[in-house]
Design a protein around this motif. Structure first.
Motif, PDB file in Angstrom:
ATOM      1  N   ASP A 130      20.639  16.544 -44.334  1.00 39.70           N
ATOM      2  CA  ASP A 130      21.629  15.495 -44.595  1.00 39.70           C
ATOM      3  C   ASP A 130      22.982  16.087 -44.978  1.00 39.70           C
ATOM      4  O   ASP A 130      24.029  15.545 -44.617  1.00 39.70           O
ATOM      5  N   ASN A 131      22.969  17.194 -45.731  1.00 40.72           N
ATOM      6  CA  ASN A 131      24.234  17.849 -46.087  1.00 40.72           C
ATOM      7  C   ASN A 131      24.931  18.397 -44.853  1.00 40.72           C
ATOM      8  O   ASN A 131      26.160  18.310 -44.724  1.00 40.72           O
ATOM      9  N   LEU A 132      24.157  18.961 -43.933  1.00 42.05           N
ATOM     10  CA  LEU A 132      24.746  19.440 -42.679  1.00 42.05           C
ATOM     11  C   LEU A 132      25.373  18.289 -41.905  1.00 42.05           C
ATOM     12  O   LEU A 132      26.492  18.398 -41.388  1.00 42.05           O
ATOM     13  N   ALA A 133      24.656  17.170 -41.821  1.00 41.13           N
ATOM     14  CA  ALA A 133      25.176  16.011 -41.087  1.00 41.13           C
ATOM     15  C   ALA A 133      26.482  15.516 -41.704  1.00 41.13           C
ATOM     16  O   ALA A 133      27.423  15.136 -40.985  1.00 41.13           O
ATOM     17  N   LEU A 134      26.558  15.548 -43.024  1.00 44.37           N
ATOM     18  CA  LEU A 134      27.750  15.059 -43.712  1.00 44.37           C
ATOM     19  C   LEU A 134      28.919  16.021 -43.552  1.00 44.37           C
ATOM     20  O   LEU A 134      30.043  15.622 -43.247  1.00 44.37           O
ATOM     21  N   GLN A 135      28.651  17.317 -43.739  1.00 40.85           N
ATOM     22  CA  GLN A 135      29.737  18.304 -43.696  1.00 40.85           C
ATOM     23  C   GLN A 135      30.230  18.542 -42.275  1.00 40.85           C
ATOM     24  O   GLN A 135      31.447  18.614 -42.036  1.00 40.85           O
ATOM     25  N   VAL A 136      29.317  18.679 -41.349  1.00 37.43           N
ATOM     26  CA  VAL A 136      29.694  18.973 -39.970  1.00 37.43           C
ATOM     27  C   VAL A 136      30.205  17.712 -39.283  1.00 37.43           C
ATOM     28  O   VAL A 136      31.148  17.760 -38.489  1.00 37.43           O
ATOM     29  N   GLY A 137      29.585  16.583 -39.610  1.00 42.30           N
ATOM     30  CA  GLY A 137      29.957  15.324 -38.990  1.00 42.30           C
ATOM     31  C   GLY A 137      29.147  15.051 -37.735  1.00 42.30           C
ATOM     32  O   GLY A 137      29.650  15.134 -36.627  1.00 42.30           O
ATOM     33  N   PHE A 138      27.845  14.740 -37.912  1.00 42.07           N
ATOM     34  CA  PHE A 138      27.024  14.339 -36.776  1.00 42.07           C
ATOM     35  C   PHE A 138      26.017  13.292 -37.231  1.00 42.07           C
ATOM     36  O   PHE A 138      25.768  13.120 -38.426  1.00 42.07           O
ATOM     37  N   ASP A 139      25.466  12.571 -36.269  1.00 42.58           N
ATOM     38  CA  ASP A 139      24.442  11.561 -36.522  1.00 42.58           C
ATOM     39  C   ASP A 139      23.095  12.056 -36.024  1.00 42.58           C
ATOM     40  O   ASP A 139      23.025  12.879 -35.098  1.00 42.58           O
TER      41      ASP A 139
END
Length: 401
Positions: free
Chosen positions: A213-222
């Motif tokens: 979830d942190n990767l999705a938030l920082q990188v910006g992906f769904d």
């Protein structure tokens, strides 16, 4: 409209029951970048049934239950909790992406690590005169500057997600059969010069679900999980499971669909403006404590009074990460009116199943104190009810970037 509920053994993928007597208490939910799920109840007698493998048909963290409507899997997931309630046996199901949460990552992922090459002249100038000692003739070989540090190899953000899932499913009792999309995100983790490396290390006992979830938030992906029928051989079928990944997002704008009050919208939640959530300035705090904590302040002056929102992102260490988080917060807190939820019915304007979480849809409605409004919304989740209506949870599309 005919519902059917199917029980599947998670580790073996075996179908245990093609028609579980499952009564919905909360309808199946598909959720963008979240697990979704459903809750229902069965008779206690069914809860005691034993399958051919000697295990209960329904067992926590062992069985999955899926809701099928008109031949398509519409939701469901892992049985995560059961309990007796009012003479019934309540069964709570959550999507497969709930599984990583609470499980420590016991591998090592590094990207953009700062590498300091060894100095070939280290220790060869003990008198510090700038020359290598004991050369002949003396002071004839100068000591050169040590090699400069540099950034190490970097990996794609989706490779990190796949490595986490590969690690989880590498255990014999962790094989969910979830296939993760194989394409790249096109975004490399860590800074090129090694100034802000990405590291997920076993010695920090990071939570696998939080890491994704942190990767999705920082990188910006769904991400979005999907479950569907597939044919094994002949007429034998089973349910397969996929995790879709999309950068910067999943879904698309849907001008081909129409959502209008009085046509296919049967109920609207009270429109929401930013109100207390409004902010035209954000202060982002990153990893660390006290005076060493990285921080960044961003503002969008708009003629209104200054309102500041403070957000903490303990995974952010670089200015780029802080700025990305701050811009997302500002984007979400400076937009106008939207409808947080709408209830829709099947209609030629937008047949049930024609959209997906992540899509942008145009909502047209009359607001008494505003008038007729048309606002693009993004579908965050959908809940398909037994009466054929669907509850859509929405965010204003331009608030999500």
């Amino acid at each position: 409209m005919s519902w059917r509920f199917i029980a599947q053994r998670v580790l073996t993928q075996e179908i245990l029951d093609w028609d579980v007597p499952f009564t919905l208490m909360s309808a199946p939910v598909r959720e963008l970048s979240g697990p979704g799920g459903m809750t229902g109840h069965i008779a206690p007698e069914y809860a005691r049934l034993i399958a051919d493998d000697g295990q209960p048909v329904l067992q926590e963290w062992d069985t999955a239950v899926f809701a099928e409507l008109d031949g398509q899997i519409r939701g469901g997931g892992l049985v995560v909790k059961t309990r007796a309630e009012n003479g019934q046996w309540v069964v709570e199901c959550a999507g497969y992406t709930t599984y990583p949460h609470g499980i420590p990552f016991q591998g090592l992922i590094q990207s953009g690590t700062l590498i300091t090459p060894p100095d070939p002249n280290a220790g060869l100038d003990k008198n510090h005169d700038g020359y290598i000692d004991f050369t002949d003739p003396p002071r004839s070989v100068q000591v050169t500057d040590p090699p400069k540090p540099y950034g190490g190899p970097r990996i794609d953000a989706y490779d990190a997600v796949r490595q986490i899932w590969d690690h989880l499913q590498s255990y014999d009792n962790g094989r969910l059969g979830l296939a993760v999309d194989g394409h790249p995100a096109g975004i490399l983790l860590g800074a090129e010069d090694g100034s802000d490396p990405y590291e997920l290390a076993w010695w920090d006992t990071p939570d696998s679900g939080a890491a994704i979830d942190n990767l999705a938030l920082q990188v910006g992906f769904d991400y979005l999980e999907e479950h569907a029928w597939t044919t094994i051989s002949g007429n034998d079928r089973t349910i397969v499971h996929r995790l879709r990944l999309g950068t910067p997002r999943l879904g698309r704008k849907r001008p081909d669909l129409r959502f209008a009050d009085g046509e296919n919208i049967s109920a609207l939640a009270t429109p929401k403006a930013m109100g207390e959530d409004f902010a035209n300035e954000v202060l982002v705090l990153g990893r660390g404590e006290g005076a060493t904590m990285p921080r960044l302040q961003l503002a969008r002056p708009d003629g209104r009074l200054r309102r500041v929102h403070v957000t903490v992102d303990k995974a952010a260490t670089s200015e780029a990460a802080l700025r990305a988080r701050g811009n997302r917060e500002l984007q979400s807190r400076t937009q106008g009116l939207y409808f947080p939820m709408i209830e829709v019915r099947d209609h030629p304007n937008a047949p049930v199943g024609s959209w997906s979480p992540g899509d942008d849809i145009l909502v047209q409605a009359h607001v008494p104190w505003v008038g007729d409004v048309e606002v693009w919304h993004r579908v965050i989740s959908d809940e398909l009810r037994t009466d054929g209506t669907v509850l859509l949870t929405l965010k204003r599309a331009d608030a999500l970037g």
